[in-house]
Design an enzyme around this catalytic site. Sequence first.
Site: not given
Ligand code: SF4
Length: 353
Positions: A20-21, A33, A38, A76, A78, A116, A134, A204
Amino acid sequence: MTISEQLLSWYKKNSRDLPWRHTKNPYLIWLSEIIMQQTRIEQGTPYYEKFVTTWPGVKELAEATEEEVLKLWQGLGYYSRARNLHETARIIMQEYDGKFPATYPNIRKLKGIGDYTAAAIGSICFNLPYPVVDGNVLRFLSRVFGIRESIDLAVTNGKIQALALEHIDHNQPGDFNQAMMEFGALVCKPANPGCVDCVFSGICVAFNSNTVGEIPARNAKATIRHRYIHYLVVTVSVGKDKFIFLNKRTGRDIWKNLYDFPSLEFSSDNKGSSLNEDDFNNLLCCPTPKFQQVSGPYIHQLTHQKLHGRFYHVHFDKPVELPYLLVPLHEIHQYPVPRLIDHYMLHHILMLK
Ligand code: SF4
């Protein structure tokens, strides 16, 4: 580079090649989707391919019967997803002349489509800048921005939605959304995320504060409901032919419009395997013949339910009228059934023949 640029650049090099890409056709994106909710990609992809081959467009899906859709969906879980899929296809034919709606409010109004899925279809197919959030995105963004509150809380969810909206690429919202989900699925995984080689390790918060294992925080797990279901598998010989009784589930439950066997259900195991023929008399509206075979428990785990199924086989060697659907045994595979019944049939149906 901004977060968005980094994500898009990572996605270009690392995204998985999924069927689907290669399309922006809203019918196909919608199908993918709904099927993938799930569901693991490896499990869902063959279903996506089966659906596209059987019903290549919304018109063909709308023209199918609900029973055909449920049958193809079998396994599947649900099943409300399949029922909504079918109903929505009919709505699109009737109210939108077969053309998938192209605005977020109209997409969101369709049955079985929440925030979503509407954001995913809107962004991928119509370039609408609505972020998808998600489980993968919740995990990725809560770690990058060091959000420590439980992601099960609406307020935390709203905070993460706002961050996604702030960073979405307005020229490529579909790719941005898919990049976030893909990054969460492949790199920022629940266990053992690839932090060492991660392009976001510099910014991060979770990584730099050594709290990756604690984020995202979750509420205590919901309690699991146990259901103990005792199925009576009733076969009958009519001349040389063998038949079986099926029960169509019409109540409002997870198996609505699927088929199973006459059954008794308990919320605790106090009956264990100790049901006897008399327990089933009311179901059949006549005395139940002696069991020919009793199966051990079949267990099936759903998200919030654990099913414990036990099967009792009885046979009538002459025609009998029971308040269930009588079908030739060799046609039983044409009927959509819950996973538990499918598992039982896989092991036992040959023995019934
Ligand atoms: S550095 Fe942060 S964003 Fe990257 S994988 Fe680790 S937790 Fe996830």
